[in-house]
Design an enzyme around this catalytic site. Structure first.
Site, PDB file in Angstrom:
ATOM      1  N   SER A  23      -3.214   3.544  -5.517  1.00 31.24           N
ATOM      2  CA  SER A  23      -2.699   2.442  -4.726  1.00 31.24           C
ATOM      3  C   SER A  23      -3.183   1.095  -5.265  1.00 31.24           C
ATOM      4  CB  SER A  23      -3.081   2.653  -3.259  1.00 31.24           C
ATOM      5  OG  SER A  23      -2.346   1.815  -2.416  1.00 31.24           O
ATOM      6  N   ASP A  46       6.224   9.402  -2.045  1.00 34.48           N
ATOM      7  CA  ASP A  46       5.588   8.132  -1.692  1.00 34.48           C
ATOM      8  C   ASP A  46       6.657   7.075  -1.459  1.00 34.48           C
ATOM      9  OD1 ASP A  46       3.780   6.116  -1.255  1.00 34.48           O
ATOM     10  OD2 ASP A  46       3.186   5.909  -3.352  1.00 34.48           O
ATOM     11  N   HIS A  61       1.673   9.514  -1.292  1.00 34.94           N
ATOM     12  CA  HIS A  61       0.833   8.459  -1.862  1.00 34.94           C
ATOM     13  C   HIS A  61      -0.527   8.993  -2.310  1.00 34.94           C
ATOM     14  CE1 HIS A  61       0.029   4.235  -2.530  1.00 34.94           C
ATOM     15  NE2 HIS A  61      -1.062   4.274  -1.796  1.00 34.94           N
TER      16      HIS A  61
END
Length: 441
Positions: free
Chosen positions: A159, A360, A420
């Site tokens: 991320s 994601d 994610h």
């Protein structure tokens, strides 16, 4: 950490794990051997915490893990929810990355996890400061632990951690060339990374539409909100762009009945959705993206048994207590792209890997592929000319778990059935990818 302190830390680590045997039924042999942890004061009043798990074999590489947010804790979430030797219930994790590498968790930026600042002006406000702080920590680490200077060193990230990893890798490459840091930097891996925020936001609508999560009206609403973000970025109004990004997320929630930004097959919990009453975007984004990394059970673990085990956390420091301040101080830099840094890394010959989860949303694969296709790296035509290679799921031979494509010093992994947090969703595949990137298979 002094030799007596290090010995005491190792002894306490062993006692801590053995103590849990009696209450939780853990095996008598700890799932990992030697550990170490400490603080480094990277600036006046700015203290960064690190925690190292040694691999069983000295022949294995060293991996540093960087969490997202900014404000997410590697020592907490990355460690106990994703890749560390123990899970949140302090039971051995079968897919721990410590099987394939020594793993270094660093709580960064300053104020994240057990890291803390004594001063209101001690927080980082951009990735340049984040990289500078990390360089100080790495200088200390490799000086004090010279046994790792020749070991292949990789930076893995997730991320916003990927955005920080790109900046850190670039500064580390320069520092090594100048003799400021002695280490064997072998590459950086950018997982579901916030490298080009605008490409992510602009593809949310098309991605949700093609997966039947938006109708025509919803696509129009999301695309319109995203266009406002694009205009702000093009005008270099990055603080405004961050605020408008929050608006787009709210529009997505309203049109999808709360799709989860971290995995489109699930719904966002009600407590993380926008409230009817107006809420400032920092509080809203903290609720959406920082608090999920600081769940109640994890917070109780980190501020209870783990804090006691570590024995060096100041009394006035709470794990995650400054996370919201970390995010708010970085808000003006949040929507800035770092694609140029990836280009510089590739041109410098650094091994760069991009990996992304199929499910994601917040950093969707469509957006990742867009900025990759705009790279100026001279090897890009060769990369684009290749077809990807299917990889079997390690737990299901004959079932595709991922696709990958590698050309010279650049690789891309498309991880199937993962959102994610890839190590949480597809642990065996993530571990296999780690071994491939670090050339163990």
């Amino acid at each position: 950490m002094s030799r007596p302190a290090a010995a005491a830390a190792a002894a306490w680590s062993l006692l801590f794990l053995l103590a849990f045997v009696a209450t939780t039924g853990l095996p008598s042999r700890p799932p990992t051997g030697k550990e170490a942890w400490n603080y480094v004061e990277v600036r006046d009043g700015a203290h960064m915490f690190w925690w190292l798990y040694y691999a069983d074999s000295q022949d294995l590489p060293l991996v540093m893990w960087l969490q997202g947010g900014p404000g997410g804790s590697g020592s907490g979430f990355g460690n106990f929810a994703e890749i560390g030797p123990l899970d949140g219930d302090l039971k051995p994790r079968k897919t721990s990355w410590v099987q394939a590498a020594s793993v270094l968790f660093v709580d960064n930026p300053v104020g994240t996890g057990f890291s803390y600042t004594d001063r209101p002006d001690g927080y980082a406000t951009d990735v340049a400061t984040v990289a500078s702080d990390m360089l100080v920590l790495l200088q200390h680490f490799f000086t004090e632990r010279a046994e790792f200077q020749s070991v292949p060193f990789y930076i893995f990230s997730e991320s916003y951690g990927g955005k920080m990893a790109a900046a850190i890798s670039l500064e580390l490459t320069k520092a090594i060339a100048q003799g400021m840091v002695k280490c064997n930097f072998a590459g950086v891996a950018l997982g579901d990374s916030w490298i080009s925020p605008l490409d992510s936001v602009m593809t949310w609508g098309p991605y949700l539409y093609t997966t039947s999560l938006l109708d025509d009206y919803g696509l129009k609403d999301v695309s319109s909100a995203a266009e406002a973000v694009k205009q702000a970025v093009e005008q270099q109004q990055f603080q405004k762009a961050t605020e408008l990004w929050s608006v787009v997320e709210t529009v997505v929630e309203q049109n999808t009945n709360g799709v989860n930004f971290y995995n489109i097959l699930t719904q966002e919990p009600d407590e993380r959705r926008a409230s009817v009453a107006e809420e400032d975007f920092i509080s809203l984004q903290t609720r959406r993206h920082i608090r999920p990394l600081h769940g109640q059970s994890l917070s109780e673990l980190m501020n209870g048994p783990i804090r006691k085990k570590l024995g060096i956390i100041p009394k006035n420091v709470t794990w995650g207590g400054q996370a919201e301040d970390v995010f708010s101080n970085m808000a003006g830099d949040f929507m800035r792209p770092v694609v140029d840094m990836v280009d510089q890394l590739l041109t410098a010959g650094v091994n760069v890997t991009v990996y992304n989860g199929q499910l994601d949303l917040i950093v969707d694969t469509m957006g990742q592929e867009l900025w990759v296709k705009r790279l100026k790296w001279e090897g890009l035509p060769g990369f684009n000319g290749l077809r990807w290679t299917p990889l079997d799921d390690p737990t299901s031979p004959g079932v595709t778990g991922a696709f990958c494509k590698t050309y010279k010093n650049f690789a891309f992994y498309w991880i199937l059935r993962a959102g994610h947090m890839i190590p949480s969703d597809q642990g065996p595949m993530a571990l296999q990818m780690l071994r491939m990137i670090t050339q163990q298979v």
